[in-house]
Design an enzyme around this catalytic site. Sequence first.
Site, PDB file in Angstrom:
ATOM      1  N   TYR A 154      88.930  -4.731 -71.012  1.00  0.00           N
ATOM      2  CA  TYR A 154      88.465  -3.876 -72.111  1.00  0.00           C
ATOM      3  C   TYR A 154      88.114  -4.718 -73.345  1.00  0.00           C
ATOM      4  O   TYR A 154      86.976  -4.816 -73.756  1.00  0.00           O
ATOM      5  CB  TYR A 154      89.533  -2.860 -72.522  1.00  0.00           C
ATOM      6  CG  TYR A 154      89.723  -1.695 -71.596  1.00  0.00           C
ATOM      7  CD1 TYR A 154      89.077  -1.616 -70.370  1.00  0.00           C
ATOM      8  CD2 TYR A 154      90.568  -0.636 -71.955  1.00  0.00           C
ATOM      9  CE1 TYR A 154      89.265  -0.537 -69.525  1.00  0.00           C
ATOM     10  CE2 TYR A 154      90.750   0.442 -71.127  1.00  0.00           C
ATOM     11  CZ  TYR A 154      90.109   0.495 -69.908  1.00  0.00           C
ATOM     12  OH  TYR A 154      90.304   1.560 -69.090  1.00  0.00           O
ATOM     13  N   GLU A 210      98.580   5.107 -71.770  1.00  0.00           N
ATOM     14  CA  GLU A 210      99.243   3.870 -72.168  1.00  0.00           C
ATOM     15  C   GLU A 210     100.173   4.024 -73.363  1.00  0.00           C
ATOM     16  O   GLU A 210     101.289   3.554 -73.350  1.00  0.00           O
ATOM     17  CB  GLU A 210      98.188   2.806 -72.489  1.00  0.00           C
ATOM     18  CG  GLU A 210      98.815   1.485 -72.874  1.00  0.00           C
ATOM     19  CD  GLU A 210      97.776   0.429 -73.215  1.00  0.00           C
ATOM     20  OE1 GLU A 210      97.966  -0.702 -72.816  1.00  0.00           O
ATOM     21  OE2 GLU A 210      96.778   0.746 -73.892  1.00  0.00           O
TER      22      GLU A 210
END
Lengths: 356, 397
Positions: free
Chosen positions: B125, B241
């Site tokens: 990412y 997350e």
Amino acid sequence: MEFGLSQDQTLLQDSVNRFLTEQVPLDRVRKVTAGDVADSEVWQGLADLGIPGLLIPEDHGGVGLGSLDAAIVAESLGYHVTPVPFLTSAIMAPVALLRSGSRDDLLGALASGETRIGAAFGEAIGRRADAGFTVTNGKIKGKSIFALDGDADHYLVATEDRSLYLVAADDSKIERTNLATVDRTRSTCQLVYSGADAELISDDPAVFTEVLDTAWVMQAADTLGAAQSMCDQSVVYAKQREQFNRVIASFQAVKHMCADMASTIEPCRSFVWYAGHALDHVPDEKRLMACQVKAHVQEVGKQVSKTATEVHGGMGFTDLVGLHYWFKRIGANRQFLGAPEMLREEAARIQGFLAA
Amino acid sequence: MDLSFGSEYEDFRNEVRQFVEANKDKQPGGGAGSSDGISWQKKLIEHGYAARTIPKEYGGFGAEPDIIKSRIIAEEFGRVQMNTGLGGQGISMLTPVLLEVGTEEQKQQFVRPTIHGEMVWCQGYSEPGAGSDLASLTTRAELDGDEWVINGQKIWTSTAHLADWIFCLVRTEPDAPKHQGISFLLFKMDTPGIEIRPLVDMTMNANFNEVFFTDVRVPKDQIVGKRGEGWQVANAILGYERGSLAPPDAAQSRLNGLIDLMQRETINGERLMDNPHYRERLMQIQGRVLAMRFNDMRLLSSRINKDQDAGISGMIVKLLGTELRHELEGLAIDIMGEIGLSFHGNPYTRGGGSWQYQYMYFLGLIIGGGTNQIQRNIISERGLGMPREPKAVVKAQ
């Protein structure tokens, strides 16, 4: 499993909030603290909702609810900085009389709000050089300072050995003088005893302990409510106030102050709920929770009361906006009946952390 | 207030407890990729203690979601600090997304080996120029026939050196607005053109890597979701997350360790616990841990009872939890004086060096997973309804 408020508890809190919003807005709080309106008028209004008798069983004229119910009411009273003797007459006195089984003839008048019982506990928690008293053969001599509720009919007086006595405010051998503090939403006084009658309520330290545990949870709840109100007022103000051609709520510096307030307050709510629940249902944990919930919520409350004042800029510092009523309410909850440092030391002691 | 899980769950708890008691001496010590870890994972899945709600057809246990049962498993395993099976970003982050938006072929191909630990993943990412502003990422993927051709760089890529595959955000529509030009690709880490460089962090471990892509060619069907919809896919995963970065149960466990340390360690013959300054700080930390634990109970309850409002109690966990852990670990260091500085192989190290390691690691977590400043933006905007910062004027060249 359900960790939260029941439907009945939500309804109770809603009805108290509605009454306080409509009947006791800040203007009326100002009138009470200025002495233009007696706090007993507000207390009587809450009596119509059963608030003074929350903890008192129905067969004594009360509502017979539990500590968690009382805590959510305390939260509402803090939110609205309501000037009433809830902590003393609805919490400390009923718990003392019910646990000791003494003077249950007073419970009915406490529940209806007609009788008020204050609390002179300062000398039992930490005696200052200016004060102190002795009780001999049912007669009390000496002085209590910062007794809670300057307009009570009786006072519960706690001794250093954690006994509780009841004295009458109109006893000719008691001289009562009101003591001003920064928090004008709850009154305090000095009591000078010159041989007044002192009726033993309890010589069981467990009763004293239970009164204090309950009081600490209620103080935490009151501070939680006051802090939540300060945070809410800050967000509303920041969305209205414009500087540099923007509402100040769009500045990260201001947003982060509000986020810090809101995020530290939120876990306090769960903590207060659990501590309130523990008072009635988790005997092994209730004292630790009572110590730690007041200590923790007061630290959060102190920080929130400072931050909220800053978000309001210069207006936060004025009497015009009146934010200082909440600031001082939180400050008073911190100091009365034991400050956080003392409570944390007690928490350490009861967990066996202190040297033998 | 009802803190019991109800009698119908007692049988389940007994069943879990029997498994734990029978197997607690058989659990492996090895990490991801070790054969012990893989066979242990298989055993946990067979009993429903890992991959519990993942459908049987994709290699999971196939149970109906039941938050209370999951909680009971966590409690019973936690009680004896039992190995709860394999973790990693493939299991915790990619698998839920594949199950939600992946094609049938992708679910069949990836879920089973991933949850069984046979296929290890890393997450591509962040980039050097795309941290908090992740959507400004510039790693490009251009279609050339039946293949994507990828060029660019990722950073903070955990386990890239161990991973078989990567799930990766790349810009496929350079002319679209930044949130609408991203796609979510899956590809093998041994594809030609990938270079991995370890990134040593302040703990002196290479927890992260930099990953460079030079003309990396990837089959065009290895995309999750549609072209240009990668941002939505990624956001679905980030939701998984945040809350899990600082669980209150772990804070309680570390607090217990700190209490134990303060009762055992002495200075000038006096227990650290007998020092009133240290004790005061310990009790302050305890108050904060308790508050987070009850906040967590409220969150759990709101997931079980859908009509219960949990306020902002979910979005604050990462912010408060990481700060709390950093301070908790830091207190252990403070009270040990120079011994608190011990590291790597120093014979005076306490707790296997975990206090210093966690102290630094949680400073990393204060920054990672969405910095705590970004968390405060989210809380003030989504929680308190405050406006976004106006768009900045683009800086002059």
